[in-house]
Enzyme design. Structure first.
Site, PDB file in Angstrom:
ATOM      1  CG  HIS A   1     -98.021 -12.985 -14.648  1.00 27.65           C
ATOM      2  ND1 HIS A   1     -99.140 -13.734 -14.459  1.00 27.65           N
ATOM      3  CD2 HIS A   1     -98.511 -11.784 -14.275  1.00 27.65           C
ATOM      4  CE1 HIS A   1    -100.398 -13.074 -14.307  1.00 27.65           C
ATOM      5  NE2 HIS A   1     -99.895 -11.872 -14.182  1.00 27.65           N
TER       6      HIS A   1
ATOM      7  CG  ASP B   1    -102.925 -19.022 -17.839  1.00 29.73           C
ATOM      8  OD1 ASP B   1    -102.376 -19.769 -16.952  1.00 29.73           O
ATOM      9  OD2 ASP B   1    -103.264 -17.698 -17.538  1.00 29.73           O
TER      10      ASP B   1
HETATM   11  O1  DOR Z   1    -105.354 -16.454 -13.650  1.00 25.33           O
HETATM   12  C1  DOR Z   1    -104.134 -16.891 -13.115  1.00 25.33           C
HETATM   13  N1  DOR Z   1    -104.241 -18.019 -12.597  1.00 25.33           N
HETATM   14  N2  DOR Z   1    -103.080 -16.069 -13.477  1.00 25.33           N
HETATM   15  C2  DOR Z   1    -102.153 -16.697 -13.116  1.00 25.33           C
HETATM   16  O2  DOR Z   1    -100.944 -15.901 -13.377  1.00 25.33           O
HETATM   17  C3  DOR Z   1    -101.777 -17.795 -12.314  1.00 25.33           C
HETATM   18  C4  DOR Z   1    -103.119 -18.693 -12.524  1.00 25.33           C
HETATM   19  C5  DOR Z   1    -103.007 -19.841 -11.473  1.00 25.33           C
HETATM   20  O3  DOR Z   1    -101.946 -20.448 -11.410  1.00 25.33           O
HETATM   21  O4  DOR Z   1    -104.243 -19.880 -10.726  1.00 25.33           O
HETATM   22 ZN    ZN Z   2    -100.737 -19.133 -15.800  1.00 30.79          ZN
END
Ligand code: DOR
Ligand code: ZN
Length: 423
Positions: free
Chosen positions: A171, A283
């Site tokens: 990250h 993601d």
């Molecule tokens: O927006 C995000 N949500 N970025 C992250 O690095 C983690 C992820 C989450 O797990 O909610």
């Molecule tokens: Zn992520």
């Protein structure tokens, strides 16, 4: 019957479509021929591609199963043509050691409809207790959901990470840099300003200095000067390619790293269409309604495991995205990265396919998605959803409806070699 099943259809193989019959034994492609006479075949209509591989999902199981669990998460994956997922380690109790990994595996393996691998979280000092099955290690250089920034990484860390022999996914937002900016953004625009692009680029510098053999930058949201990623492989997401900070998305568009301004977003999309990025992951990061009420306090994350491939397929359908680039970035390259016998129609490869009618462009309707939390900033976007999905030789989606009598396999990555563990 020499084969468990024979599938016929217009298969995408080596950059071309060909009418083929594929004999499957034990979940793997055993024969590829023009026809396999004397066998009852299942006809897959439309265009048939190797199953999608999404190397970046957050299924929240265990810990926050009110947001997603492995059953709903992998169901959504299959409805979107994704047959393999890699689940991130930032569970409510992060997966930082052997016991946590085993506990998670014990809970999720009987719920998975798709194949899956699991990440462990690397924090300096936990190398000796990380589970050797881990598909990959995730390092949060900056804080996000259920994580803390990890401070400096040095030579000892590089040595451990290289010896571990698996991809290391970062990250890439630098914690010090993030701390130096204002907090509590009230809008997407402010969120972008308070987690600026330079914090992302600073993290790329850190990763480059570590001199790793297989570094991956998760969710690239902006482009560093001179497109200098060094040897870092880039993962991009549909949201950073298609959404920007002037859109009226409110807290549901809040994500880390943030949606950027329109100019940057267009550069990310253009670079992707020019074939400059390695792979596309979702993601997928679901949050509950109560986590998305006020922008300032809203948790960051956008869902996407079900819409990732359908959105790319709509771009293929419109002639914007070359078919070969779609197949490479959503399946072939992730398979190569994880050294999987997937992502290709070839002898000995896993029989994971999805079939689509590329002329059938529909609108995404968030009411009809299969995650536990379905609010999606892609509501109304064009998409091509699969009609059939085959996982490990078994039909998992038939005429757009899920068949829930087969399970996916756990991918165990002991000693750098992938094994599909049979139940
Ligand atoms: O927006 C995000 N949500 N970025 C992250 O690095 C983690 C992820 C989450 O797990 O909610
Ligand atoms: Zn992520």
């Amino acid at each position: 019957m020499p084969y468990d099943t024979v599938y016929t259809g217009n298969f995408y193989q080596n950059g071309e479509f060909e009418k083929l019959a594929i004999g499957v034994t034990g979940g793997k492609i055993a024969r590829i021929a023009k026809a396999i006479p004397g066998e009852r075949a299942i006809e897959l209509p439309g265009a048939v591609f190797p199953g999608g591989i999404d190397t970046h999902v957050h299924f929240r199981d265990p810990g926050e199963t009110q947001k997603e669990d492995f059953s709903t998460g992998t169901t959504a994956a299959i409805y979107g043509g994704t047959t393999t997922v890699f689940d991130m380690p930032n569970n409510l109790s992060p997966i930082t050691d052997y016991e946590a990994y085993e506990r998670k595996l014990g809970i999720v393996r009987r719920k998975a409809f798709s194949d899956f691998g699991l990440y462990s979280m690397y924090i300096p000092g936990n190398g000796s207790v990380i589970h050797e099955d881990s598909a990959s290690l995730k390092i949060y250089l900056g804080g996000s959901t259920n994580t803390v920034g990890i401070g400096d990484l040095g030579n000892k860390d590089s040595k451990f990470l290289n010896d571990f022999g698996r991809p290391v996914v970062f990250h890439a937002e630098d914690e010090e840099c993030l701390k130096s900016t204002k907090q509590e953004p009230k809008s997407l625009r402010e969120h972008n300003l308070y987690r600026p692009e330079r914090c992302e680029w600073k993290a790329y510098d850190t990763v480059r200095r570590l001199a790793l053999t297989k570094p991956v930058a998760a969710h690239v949201s902006s482009i560093p000067p001179a497109f200098d990623f060094g040897n870092i492989l880039q993962e991009v997401t549909p949201h950073h390619m298609l959404l920007h900070d002037s859109m009226d998305l409110g807290p549901w568009g809040k994500v880390n790293p943030p949606l950027r301004d329109r100019t940057t977003q267009e550069r990310v999309l253009t670079s992707f269409l020019d074939g400059r990025f390695f792979m596309v992951s979702s993601d997928h990061a679901p949050h509950a309604e109560e986590d998305k009420l006020e922008f300032e306090s809203a948790k960051a994350g956008i869902i996407g495991v079900e819409t990732r491939l359908p959105i790319l397929l709509a771009l293929v359908s419109k002639g914007i995205l070359p078919t070969s680039l779609m197949a490479k970035t959503s399946s072939e390259n992730p398979a190569k990265l994880f050294e999987l016998k997937k992502g290709k129609i070839d002898i000995g490869y896993d029989a994971d396919f999805y079939s689509v009618d590329l002329k059938k462009v529909n609108r995404i309707n968030q009411e009809r998605l299969h995650s536990m939390i379905t609010a999606s900033p892609f509501h109304g976007f064009d998409a091509v959803f699969p009609q059939y999905v085959v996982v490990g030789g078994n039909v998992a989606l038939e005429k757009g409806e899920m068949i829930e009598d087969h399970f996916g396999q756990y991918l165990s990555f002991k000693k750098g070699r992938v094994e599909n563990e049979q139940e």
